[in-house]
Design a protein around this motif. Structure first.
Motif, PDB file in Angstrom:
ATOM      1  N   ASP A 157       0.786  -1.147   0.020  1.00  0.00           N
ATOM      2  CA  ASP A 157       0.032  -0.222   0.083  1.00  0.00           C
ATOM      3  C   ASP A 157       0.933   1.312   0.108  1.00  0.00           C
ATOM      4  N   ILE A 158       2.126   1.345   0.768  1.00  0.00           N
ATOM      5  CA  ILE A 158       2.846   2.493   0.875  1.00  0.00           C
ATOM      6  C   ILE A 158       4.331   2.173   0.414  1.00  0.00           C
ATOM      7  N   ILE A 159       4.770   2.785  -0.477  1.00  0.00           N
ATOM      8  CA  ILE A 159       6.464   2.663  -0.706  1.00  0.00           C
ATOM      9  C   ILE A 159       7.086   3.859  -0.448  1.00  0.00           C
ATOM     10  N   ASP A 160       7.637   3.968   0.758  1.00  0.00           N
ATOM     11  CA  ASP A 160       8.521   5.131   1.196  1.00  0.00           C
ATOM     12  C   ASP A 160       9.930   4.935   1.220  1.00  0.00           C
ATOM     13  N   ASP A 161      10.376   4.026   2.258  1.00  0.00           N
ATOM     14  CA  ASP A 161      11.940   3.768   2.271  1.00  0.00           C
ATOM     15  C   ASP A 161      11.891   2.576   1.516  1.00  0.00           C
ATOM     16  N   VAL A 162      13.020   2.563   0.511  1.00  0.00           N
ATOM     17  CA  VAL A 162      12.588   1.215  -0.490  1.00  0.00           C
ATOM     18  C   VAL A 162      13.571   0.126   0.063  1.00  0.00           C
ATOM     19  N   LEU A 220       8.158   7.698  -1.523  1.00  0.00           N
ATOM     20  CA  LEU A 220       9.375   7.940  -2.072  1.00  0.00           C
ATOM     21  C   LEU A 220      10.469   8.963  -1.414  1.00  0.00           C
ATOM     22  N   SER A 221      10.623   8.992  -0.225  1.00  0.00           N
ATOM     23  CA  SER A 221      11.202   9.998   0.522  1.00  0.00           C
ATOM     24  C   SER A 221      12.912   9.780   0.291  1.00  0.00           C
ATOM     25  N   ALA A 222      13.679  10.593   0.775  1.00  0.00           N
ATOM     26  CA  ALA A 222      15.008  10.837   0.864  1.00  0.00           C
ATOM     27  C   ALA A 222      15.572  10.157  -0.335  1.00  0.00           C
ATOM     28  N   ASP A 223      16.781   9.328  -0.609  1.00  0.00           N
ATOM     29  CA  ASP A 223      17.266   8.919  -1.822  1.00  0.00           C
ATOM     30  C   ASP A 223      16.676   7.690  -2.585  1.00  0.00           C
ATOM     31  N   ALA A 224      15.378   7.582  -2.157  1.00  0.00           N
ATOM     32  CA  ALA A 224      14.504   6.392  -2.869  1.00  0.00           C
ATOM     33  C   ALA A 224      14.716   6.265  -4.443  1.00  0.00           C
ATOM     34  N   PRO A 225      14.520   7.439  -5.140  1.00  0.00           N
ATOM     35  CA  PRO A 225      14.625   7.506  -6.558  1.00  0.00           C
ATOM     36  C   PRO A 225      16.269   6.744  -7.002  1.00  0.00           C
ATOM     37  N   ARG A 226      17.338   7.008  -6.304  1.00  0.00           N
ATOM     38  CA  ARG A 226      18.652   6.699  -6.641  1.00  0.00           C
ATOM     39  C   ARG A 226      18.532   5.271  -6.307  1.00  0.00           C
ATOM     40  N   LEU A 227      18.319   5.035  -5.195  1.00  0.00           N
ATOM     41  CA  LEU A 227      18.230   3.363  -4.780  1.00  0.00           C
ATOM     42  C   LEU A 227      17.412   2.527  -5.930  1.00  0.00           C
ATOM     43  N   ILE A 228      16.139   2.881  -6.363  1.00  0.00           N
ATOM     44  CA  ILE A 228      15.449   2.261  -7.304  1.00  0.00           C
ATOM     45  C   ILE A 228      16.254   2.089  -8.689  1.00  0.00           C
ATOM     46  N   GLU A 229      16.922   3.187  -9.096  1.00  0.00           N
ATOM     47  CA  GLU A 229      17.559   3.455 -10.356  1.00  0.00           C
ATOM     48  C   GLU A 229      18.623   2.488 -10.348  1.00  0.00           C
ATOM     49  N   ASN A 285      -1.024   8.538  -8.022  1.00  0.00           N
ATOM     50  CA  ASN A 285      -0.985  10.059  -7.917  1.00  0.00           C
ATOM     51  C   ASN A 285      -1.605  10.530  -6.441  1.00  0.00           C
ATOM     52  N   THR A 286      -1.777   9.727  -5.719  1.00  0.00           N
ATOM     53  CA  THR A 286      -2.278  10.483  -4.473  1.00  0.00           C
ATOM     54  C   THR A 286      -1.338  11.110  -3.651  1.00  0.00           C
ATOM     55  N   VAL A 287       0.027  11.129  -4.001  1.00  0.00           N
ATOM     56  CA  VAL A 287       1.071  12.103  -3.426  1.00  0.00           C
ATOM     57  C   VAL A 287       1.711  12.336  -4.632  1.00  0.00           C
ATOM     58  N   PRO A 288       2.035  13.711  -4.718  1.00  0.00           N
ATOM     59  CA  PRO A 288       3.038  14.145  -5.886  1.00  0.00           C
ATOM     60  C   PRO A 288       4.385  13.703  -5.627  1.00  0.00           C
ATOM     61  N   HIS A 289       4.689  13.137  -6.951  1.00  0.00           N
ATOM     62  CA  HIS A 289       6.001  12.529  -7.108  1.00  0.00           C
ATOM     63  C   HIS A 289       6.792  13.140  -8.392  1.00  0.00           C
ATOM     64  N   GLU A 290       6.534  14.172  -8.839  1.00  0.00           N
ATOM     65  CA  GLU A 290       6.998  14.526 -10.014  1.00  0.00           C
ATOM     66  C   GLU A 290       8.713  14.680 -10.247  1.00  0.00           C
ATOM     67  N   VAL A 291       9.140  15.210  -9.041  1.00  0.00           N
ATOM     68  CA  VAL A 291      10.414  15.287  -8.697  1.00  0.00           C
ATOM     69  C   VAL A 291      11.219  14.109  -8.954  1.00  0.00           C
ATOM     70  N   GLN A 292      10.831  13.104  -8.242  1.00  0.00           N
ATOM     71  CA  GLN A 292      11.171  11.668  -8.345  1.00  0.00           C
ATOM     72  C   GLN A 292      11.140  11.147  -9.424  1.00  0.00           C
ATOM     73  N   LYS A 293      10.386  11.394 -10.320  1.00  0.00           N
ATOM     74  CA  LYS A 293      10.173  10.695 -11.724  1.00  0.00           C
ATOM     75  C   LYS A 293      11.318  11.305 -12.544  1.00  0.00           C
ATOM     76  N   LYS A 326       6.546   4.773 -12.675  1.00  0.00           N
ATOM     77  CA  LYS A 326       5.334   5.254 -13.370  1.00  0.00           C
ATOM     78  C   LYS A 326       4.231   5.616 -12.508  1.00  0.00           C
ATOM     79  N   THR A 327       3.218   6.489 -13.350  1.00  0.00           N
ATOM     80  CA  THR A 327       2.080   6.726 -12.196  1.00  0.00           C
ATOM     81  C   THR A 327       0.840   6.456 -13.191  1.00  0.00           C
ATOM     82  N   VAL A 328       0.120   5.778 -12.155  1.00  0.00           N
ATOM     83  CA  VAL A 328      -1.477   5.546 -12.701  1.00  0.00           C
ATOM     84  C   VAL A 328      -2.444   6.851 -11.912  1.00  0.00           C
TER      85      VAL A 328
END
Length: 282
Positions: A183-188, A215-224, A235-243, A250-252
């Protein structure tokens, strides 16, 4: 605080109904008593009621029982139909996929996805380096240093540390597409570790499906840098910067169901239509 202030302003202006649309309900993970911690979710529910709200529309609460904290109606909408549609339309060869629960506590949600897609189910269990249920609350009680003078009081038995087995996968993921649902992905970190285990077990593609992408902190880098092929969130939470930082995200869009909920409440129509094809465990 902004929501509380606006709700209170409407209350003092004699508004008949004050309806809050909160797609991601904050502090929803803090809905249980852990050691001597507080149940922040209950506090927030009381504050919203005191400010004057009469109804809340939200989506995928961390625990459905959170609705019992409120003294007014709560419509807990589901994002699963949108994520299921994404799997069927955007995941190539999804019939060769298997739904994976990252932990036994997520097995019911994963089972509801697997049944509706008619796919197999796998469950991961074992040691998580920083388990949610074992987080320290920052205090030591009783104190680490025991005073040997004076009366001894009640001698409490020492608690044995819980033995955790290494992470294992119950189910065959070899040669399959693994789809982890939560349901939630925060610390990856947990998701990255799960992806590594699934890769070792033979999964050739790994997707993560979640409703709320904090997707807080350095989550985008860890995912990449991880073995994860795609992270799909709503898109319940804005995450344009992380994208921008990670093209794997990807966003639904779920605005349609929120807009329909607002329209039905405004016109006094039934909300049952929005909960069709929703299972008990979803």
């Amino acid at each position: 605080m902004e929501l509380l202030i606006m709700a209170y302003a409407l209350k003092t202006s004699c508004a008949k109904n004050i309806i809050g649309v909160i797609p991601y309900f904050p502090y929803s993970k803090q809905c249980k008593m852990r050691k001597r911690g507080s149940i922040v979710c209950k506090l927030l529910a009381s504050m919203l009621a005191k400010a004057g709200l009469t109804h809340i529309i939200t989506m995928d609460l961390h625990q459905k029982e959170i609705q019992g904290f409120f003294t007014f109606p709560v419509d807990n909408l589901r994002a699963s139909p949108f994520l299921l549609q994404y799997i069927q339309e955007e995941v190539p060869d999804y019939r060769n996929a298997i739904i994976v629960a990252k932990s036994p506590s997520a097995a019911k949600r994963a089972q509801s996805y697997a049944e509706r897609l008619r796919l197999g189910l796998a469950v991961m269990h074992g040691e998580a380096q920083c388990s949610e249920s074992d987080m320290a609350d920052g205090r030591h009680s009783p104190p680490c240093v025991r005073n040997t003078f004076g009366h001894s009081g009640l001698e409490l038995p020492l608690m044995m540390a819980k033995e955790k087995p290494p992470i294992t996968v119950v189910g065959d993921v070899g040669g399959r597409i693994a789809i982890i649902v939560d349901d939630i992905i925060d610390d990856v970190e947990d998701f990255v570790a799960a992806a590594e285990i699934l890769k070792e077990r033979g999964a050739y593609k790994i997707y993560i499906m979640a409703t709320h992408g904090l997707l807080s902190a350095d989550a985008p880098r860890l995912i990449e840098e991880s073995a994860i092929d795609e992270v799909v969130v709503t898109n319940t939470v804005p995450h344009e910067v992380q994208k921008l930082q990670c093209p794997k995200i990807k966003t639904v869009d779920v605005s349609m169901i929120l807009a329909e909920a607002i329209r039905r409440i405004h016109n006094g129509e039934s909300m049952a239509y929005l909960f069709r094809n929703i299972t008990v465990d979803d």
